[in-house]
Enzyme design. Structure first.
Site, PDB file in Angstrom:
ATOM      1  N   GLU A 126     -19.106  -4.310  10.363  1.00  0.00           N
ATOM      2  CA  GLU A 126     -19.997  -3.479  11.182  1.00  0.00           C
ATOM      3  C   GLU A 126     -21.071  -4.302  11.888  1.00  0.00           C
ATOM      4  O   GLU A 126     -21.429  -3.996  13.031  1.00  0.00           O
ATOM      5  CB  GLU A 126     -20.658  -2.407  10.301  1.00  0.00           C
TER       6      GLU A 126
ATOM      7  N   ARG B 192     -25.081  -0.913   7.564  1.00  0.00           N
ATOM      8  CA  ARG B 192     -24.879  -2.353   7.448  1.00  0.00           C
ATOM      9  C   ARG B 192     -25.203  -3.079   8.754  1.00  0.00           C
ATOM     10  O   ARG B 192     -25.323  -4.303   8.776  1.00  0.00           O
ATOM     11  CB  ARG B 192     -23.443  -2.641   7.019  1.00  0.00           C
TER      12      ARG B 192
ATOM     13  N   LYS C 153       0.845  -1.186   0.000  1.00  0.00           N
ATOM     14  CA  LYS C 153       0.000   0.000   0.000  1.00  0.00           C
ATOM     15  C   LYS C 153       0.887   1.245   0.000  1.00  0.00           C
ATOM     16  O   LYS C 153       1.794   1.369   0.810  1.00  0.00           O
ATOM     17  CB  LYS C 153      -0.915  -0.014   1.226  1.00  0.00           C
TER      18      LYS C 153
END
Length: 624
Positions: free
Chosen positions: A365, A393, A282
């Site tokens: 979540e 969610r 990343k």
């Protein structure tokens, strides 16, 4: 920018390039992304990590008939550049420009709109089945990464996809990160795979040997098949992906462009579900992002040379982080929970100061909400910091696991209202409506930093069950010099005997105050009812404006099921006979700055003034 990129507009333009030219192209793409994000803000580190992977995908697959589904969608900038949108990348995340995520309305190369995590495998499986039913050729590839494999939906998709009897490709982009650093058993599992290459060398040799054992007759074939499985299981452990029905290959270096092209070409011929494990870095190619990928995940405008952000103002997320540390210092029951958003929600300091009371669930979540319920039943006070759009969610868990059981869970709802450039998938405009449906829930909506502390105190220590404090992205806005927050469920500001009353909550109060001044200059006396607690609405707040001839309710949330509808109902129950005008949001809101969006929606001071002047000039004839 001159170079190869000027002549590469679509995937077919990659077909004739040499290996060296493709590598040069990757460098040019990186520079374009860095420059664009430094000017526009956006997702940087994740996009820098998938450049070679994306180029390889579009080199090998036929994007006219094959389908590539990106997850998480914020890693799709290179994909956009290579699919006819490179010339418009400077407009990414801008009003009427490109979305920061794959968007079906934007391009036929985006088969699925994806702003949230862990959806790619399920969506790609549906696309694959549709191709089969429609007798269409073409491959379907799901690219899942940046921590999306910590979400439960991904495993539901894997569970179903493993049953396929045809080619189906899942690319796991493993960069060891979601937004904050990956956590949990899956992160450890992938780390183990990454660090044991000998495991796969041995596995390959054994499989090759066993697969060439001569088979004579069906009984012996059946016996040896069982024996091969038993021997394999004794010598090495299978991966979880193989147990779910996939052929597993990897891990591969996702920055080795030649290898990725070779691998993608090879797996196209496998008539079975395949999972490719790809390792990427990343922030690859930009030292500041490589060193601190979390900080460069989602960024505002910054200086490319120094890596420093141009934004320095304190915001609600940072203030929340400070406040929760203060509460936790005096109350050992307080715990902080995040779903892979430690830095984004301001919890970095809490994690350092109270590591035993800090929990990062990964991008999960639903699990986070139910986990909070368990913490609460066990005697703790869990505070779940979550973006408004991500809390959607966990709606089922909010109802079944928290509200129904009357467990005390506090929700710190960040990015409430219009979030701006991240666009329609991230606008925090639905939480008010779905929280309004939950019995016994209490919801606070501070406008200023000073009110935020009071709101959290009440949310933590008053009542039982669901308690939420919702606050916007960014910092506080205009505040009249003579306004002093009371800490009560509502405040009244402005003329005591007005010809019109504005009712609102959250940061729209700032715009209402600006509108008040402009309206007064036009001879209209206005009062403002500011709701600090929007659920339940204080009965005295209704009484305070019951005799107003005209009421204008402005709401930075979806209209249906919102506070404005509830307030109108309560007014009617109390005998209100005046005019009521509700102005809220009625659809999805595309990317633009927060100011541009509020202006387009006529929810800023100009919009308020326009509506009120029009209605007040109508002699009170118009009804809501």
């Amino acid at each position: 920018m001159s170079g190869l990129l000027d002549n590469v507009k679509y995937p077919e333009d990659l077909k004739g390039l040499s290996s060296e030219q493709l590598k040069q192209l990757c460098s040019e793409i990186r520079m374009k992304i860095i420059q664009t994000v430094s000017e526009n803000g956006g997702h940087l580190a994740s996009n820098l990590g998938v450049v070679e992977l994306t180029v390889a995908l579009h080199r090998v697959f036929n994007s006219e008939k094959d389908r590539i589904v990106w997850d998480v969608g914020h890693q799709s900038y290179t994909h956009k550049i290579l699919t006819g949108r490179g010339d418009r990348l400077s407009l990414i995340r801008k009003k009427d420009g490109l979305s920061g995520f794959p968007n079906r309305c934007e391009s036929t190369y985006d088969p699925f709109t994806s702003g949230h995590s862990s959806t790619s495998i399920s969506a790609a499986l549906g696309l694959s089945k549709a191709k089969e039913l429609n007798h269409e050729d073409g491959y379907v590839v799901a690219v899942i990464g940046d921590g999306a494999l910590t979400g439960g939906l991904a495993y539901e998709g894997l569970n179903n996809a493993g049953r396929l009897k045809k080619n189906f490709i899942v690319v796991l982009n493993d960069n060891e990160m979601s937004i904050s650093r990956n956590v949990g058993s899956m992160a450890r599992y992938l780390s183990k795979i990454r660090t044991e290459p000998s495991y796969f060398r041995i596995k390959g040799k054994i499989e090759k040997f066993l697969d060439h054992v001569p088979l004579i007759g069906k009984p012996l074939h059946h016996l040896l098949t069982k024996a091969k499985s038993a021997v394999k299981q004794m010598i090495y452990n299978r991966t979880i992906f193989e147990d779910m029905g996939f052929y597993y290959y990897g891990p591969f270096d996702g920055h080795d462009l030649d290898k990725m092209i070779e691998v993608f070409n090879n797996v196209k011929s496998i008539n079975h579900p395949v999972l490719l494990h790809v390792i990427t870095q990343k922030g690859k190619g930009y030292p500041f992002a490589e060193q601190n990928p979390g900080a460069f995940h989602g960024v505002s405008k910054f200086d490319v040379t120094t890596g420093k952000s141009f934004s320095s103002e304190i915001n609600f997320s940072e203030l929340f982080g400070k406040l929760i540390c203060e509460f936790a210092e005096h109350d050992s029951r307080i715990c902080a929970i995040t779903a892979a958003m430690q830095s984004g929600t301001g919890l970095t300091q809490f994690a350092k100061k109270f590591p035993e009371r800090f929990f990062d669930t990964g991008i999960a979540e639903e699990h986070a909400v139910t986990f909070c319920a368990g913490l609460s039943i066990g005697g703790m006070i869990p505070i779940f910091a979550v973006y408004s759009s991500f809390l959607q969610r966990g709606y089922d868990q909010l109802i079944h696991d928290v509200a129904l059981q009357r467990t005390k869970v506090v929700f710190a709802i960040d990015r409430a209202g219009i979030v701006g450039e991240d666009g329609q998938t991230h606008q925090g405009i639905f939480d008010v409506a779905f929280l309004n449906t939950i019995p016994n829930a209490t919801v606070y909506a501070p406008c200023y930093f000073e009110e935020m502390k009071t709101s959290f105190y009440h949310a933590i220590y008053d009542g039982t069950g669901v308690a939420a404090v919702r606050y916007p992205r960014g910092g506080q806005l205009f505040r009249p010099f003579d306004f002093q927050p009371s800490g009560l469920p509502y405040d009244y500001y402005g003329c005591k005997n007005p010809s019109a009353v504005i009712v609102t909550y959250g940061r729209l109060f700032s715009y209402a105050c600006l509108a008040l001044s402009k309206l007064q200059r036009n001879g209209i006396q206005v009062g403002i009812l500011k709701l600090n607690r929007i659920k339940p609405i204080e009965p005295a707040a209704v009484d305070a404006v019951l005799n107003a001839p005209k009421i204008f309710f402005f709401e930075e949330a979806i209209e249906q099921g919102g506070v404005g509808e509830r307030f109108y109902y309560l007014l009617g129950q109390a005998g209100f006979t005046g005019d009521y005008h509700l102005h809220a949001i009625t659809g999805f809101v595309p990317q633009a700055t927060m100011e541009e969006s509020l202006h387009s929606l006529e929810l800023d001071d100009e919009g308020m003034v326009k509506l009120i002047l029009t209605e007040c000039a109508d002699n009170g004839e118009k009804k809501a």
